[in-house]
Design an enzyme around this catalytic site. Structure first.
Site, PDB file in Angstrom:
ATOM      1  N   ASP A  67     -11.002  -5.955  -0.003  1.00  0.00           N
ATOM      2  CA  ASP A  67     -10.228  -5.331   1.064  1.00  0.00           C
ATOM      3  C   ASP A  67      -9.880  -6.438   2.063  1.00  0.00           C
ATOM      4  O   ASP A  67     -10.389  -7.567   1.979  1.00  0.00           O
ATOM      5  CB  ASP A  67     -11.044  -4.208   1.711  1.00  0.00           C
ATOM      6  CG  ASP A  67     -10.167  -3.111   2.304  1.00  0.00           C
ATOM      7  OD1 ASP A  67      -8.965  -3.345   2.520  1.00  0.00           O
ATOM      8  OD2 ASP A  67     -10.688  -2.008   2.554  1.00  0.00           O
ATOM      9  N   ARG A  89      -6.480  10.894   2.183  1.00  0.00           N
ATOM     10  CA  ARG A  89      -6.345   9.773   1.241  1.00  0.00           C
ATOM     11  C   ARG A  89      -7.137  10.012  -0.041  1.00  0.00           C
ATOM     12  O   ARG A  89      -6.759   9.503  -1.099  1.00  0.00           O
ATOM     13  CB  ARG A  89      -6.818   8.476   1.904  1.00  0.00           C
ATOM     14  CG  ARG A  89      -6.014   8.066   3.111  1.00  0.00           C
ATOM     15  CD  ARG A  89      -6.572   6.799   3.736  1.00  0.00           C
ATOM     16  NE  ARG A  89      -6.383   5.649   2.869  1.00  0.00           N
ATOM     17  CZ  ARG A  89      -6.954   4.477   3.081  1.00  0.00           C
ATOM     18  NH1 ARG A  89      -7.775   4.303   4.124  1.00  0.00           N
ATOM     19  NH2 ARG A  89      -6.737   3.475   2.244  1.00  0.00           N
ATOM     20  N   HIS A  96     -11.757  -0.851   9.119  1.00  0.00           N
ATOM     21  CA  HIS A  96     -10.823  -1.706   9.846  1.00  0.00           C
ATOM     22  C   HIS A  96     -11.468  -2.216  11.137  1.00  0.00           C
ATOM     23  O   HIS A  96     -11.140  -3.308  11.604  1.00  0.00           O
ATOM     24  CB  HIS A  96      -9.543  -0.948  10.198  1.00  0.00           C
ATOM     25  CG  HIS A  96      -8.676  -0.649   9.023  1.00  0.00           C
ATOM     26  ND1 HIS A  96      -8.884   0.444   8.201  1.00  0.00           N
ATOM     27  CD2 HIS A  96      -7.595  -1.307   8.516  1.00  0.00           C
ATOM     28  CE1 HIS A  96      -7.962   0.448   7.246  1.00  0.00           C
ATOM     29  NE2 HIS A  96      -7.167  -0.587   7.417  1.00  0.00           N
ATOM     30  N   ASP A 141       0.855  -1.196   0.000  1.00  0.00           N
ATOM     31  CA  ASP A 141       0.000   0.000   0.000  1.00  0.00           C
ATOM     32  C   ASP A 141       0.887   1.241   0.000  1.00  0.00           C
ATOM     33  O   ASP A 141       1.481   1.582   1.025  1.00  0.00           O
ATOM     34  CB  ASP A 141      -0.886   0.044   1.249  1.00  0.00           C
ATOM     35  CG  ASP A 141      -1.996  -0.987   1.212  1.00  0.00           C
ATOM     36  OD1 ASP A 141      -2.962  -0.779   0.482  1.00  0.00           O
ATOM     37  OD2 ASP A 141      -1.878  -2.009   1.922  1.00  0.00           O
ATOM     38  N   HIS A 184     -12.185   2.539  -2.819  1.00  0.00           N
ATOM     39  CA  HIS A 184     -12.749   1.309  -2.287  1.00  0.00           C
ATOM     40  C   HIS A 184     -14.180   1.192  -2.807  1.00  0.00           C
ATOM     41  O   HIS A 184     -15.072   1.860  -2.264  1.00  0.00           O
ATOM     42  CB  HIS A 184     -12.766   1.329  -0.759  1.00  0.00           C
ATOM     43  CG  HIS A 184     -11.430   1.664  -0.140  1.00  0.00           C
ATOM     44  ND1 HIS A 184     -10.954   2.954  -0.003  1.00  0.00           N
ATOM     45  CD2 HIS A 184     -10.467   0.856   0.372  1.00  0.00           C
ATOM     46  CE1 HIS A 184      -9.765   2.935   0.602  1.00  0.00           C
ATOM     47  NE2 HIS A 184      -9.434   1.683   0.833  1.00  0.00           N
TER      48      HIS A 184
END
Length: 370
Positions: A259, A144, A187, A71, A175
């Site tokens: 993911d 991001r 997460h 990443d 995503h």
């Protein structure tokens, strides 16, 4: 027949490792499952020589044409920041480029990230982020996301992907179908994003629609979209999002990547065994499981068990493996490049540092002009 199932199950996994060298246990389970790729994190990376050695050994246990993933988005998600130099974020680069008119900055961002990706032995960076920088997700996504508009995201991503491709590095749009409207971190939690399909189609999905032919891979997220037909099912486990929308309506023909399946966003919905089977049924080609050998093996065994119990899933598993193999062969067919010399690494480090300073200066000048 069982061997075919086992090989297919392993080939649908991209896995993480515990440290900077392979352990005896890792060699054993890698040999057993034969995954289609390896993903490394900061815990695995000291310097270029050590990282290249780890990738070279671990991929000997993988299927041919394997992924060597990292990443590197820049900013807060940059696994090489300590090993070479911090890279500016997508948002900083996009702001500097779009407001100054120096759009070549976005291409250079991709080129520099590609160069450091290759220097450390990787062939894939899981970037760019295609989520919109909406107010709802600002606290979670930070810098991001490149821009709040689909046009800004597309401009950045198209140039960034061109920079990667020019160096022979594979990128991954993420995503899908969009985390811009979410206020929880996948997460840890499963965000419920209260946007209608019309909103998502006309805003969040525009980058995927416009860039479908330019994206080698698309990563699917673990959020739910209760105002759509997917209801309370996370996108990773939803045939509605993966098959009906991404593959059929948008017509995407590249690799569909999950993911991390260890995230709370999916494991709070279902245990790993069920989640892995759901992801393959949904249309996922490759599942990312980033750390736990236990969860990697549970996913692997659950796919085998389901294929042994269900003739329909057996056929589906082999079909997914065949598609993934064909796509890997076309995208990951380049060998590990020769290592850079210490002088070349120092030159690359300086180029990244200069680029970061240039972006910071552009942003300062823009703020002064307000």
């Amino acid at each position: 027949m069982t061997q075919n199932i086992r090989h297919a199950a392993g080939s649908l996994l991209v896995v993480g490792l515990s440290g900077t060298e392979l352990t005896r246990l890792e060699r054993a389970w890698l040999k057993l499952i034969q995954p289609s790729g390896i993903i490394l994190f900061r815990r695995n990376i000291i310097d270029a020589a050590q990282t290249r050695a780890l990738l070279a050994e671990s991929t000997t246990y993988c299927n041919p044409h394997s992924l060597r993933c990292v990443d590197i988005e820049g900013g807060t998600v940059d696994r090489l920041r300590d090993a070479i130099a911090p890279m500016p974020s997508a948002q900083a680069v996009a702001q500097a480029a779009l407001r100054s008119g120096a759009t070549s900055l976005m291409l250079r961002h991709g080129e520099l990230i590609a160069r450091e990706t290759l220097a450390f032995g990787f062939n894939t960076t899981l970037a760019p982020v295609l989520d919109l920088a909406l107010p709802e997700s600002a606290a979670v996504m930070g810098t991001r996301s490149a821009d709040a508009t689909s046009a800004g995201v597309i401009a950045y991503a198209r140039a960034f992907l061109s920079g990667l491709a020019a160096q022979g590095v594979v990128g991954c749009g993420k995503h899908f179908p969009g985390l811009g409207g979410g206020n929880l971190d996948t997460h840890l939690e499963t965000p419920a994003i209260d946007r209608t399909l019309q909103q998502i189609w006309q805003e969040d999905l525009v980058p995927y629609r416009e860039l479908a032919a330019e994206l080698p891979m698309v990563m699917v997220n673990h959020a739910t979209y209760p105002a759509t037909r997917s209801g309370e099912r996370p996108a990773t486990a939803s045939a509605y999002w993966v098959t009906a929308i991404l593959l059929r309506k948008i017509g995407y023909r590249g690799l569909v990547f999950s993911d991390d399946m260890e995230m709370g966003g999916i494991l709070k919905y279902a245990p790993m065994e069920e989640a892995a089977v759901c992801a393959i049924r949904a249309g996922i080609h490759l599942m990312e499981i980033c750390h736990s050998p236990e969860l990697i093996l549970r996913a692997y065994e659950s796919l085998i068990h389901e294929a042994e119990q269900s003739a329909a899933f057996h056929r589906l598993l082999l079909e997914r493996a065949a598609v993934a193999r064909r796509l890997r062969r076309s995208r990951f067919n380049k060998p590990l490049l020769r290592a850079l010399s210490s002088v070349q690494l120092a030159t690359l480090r300086e180029a990244i540092s200069q680029f970061r300073q240039e972006i910071e200066q552009e942003i300062k000048q823009e703020r002064k002009a307000r």
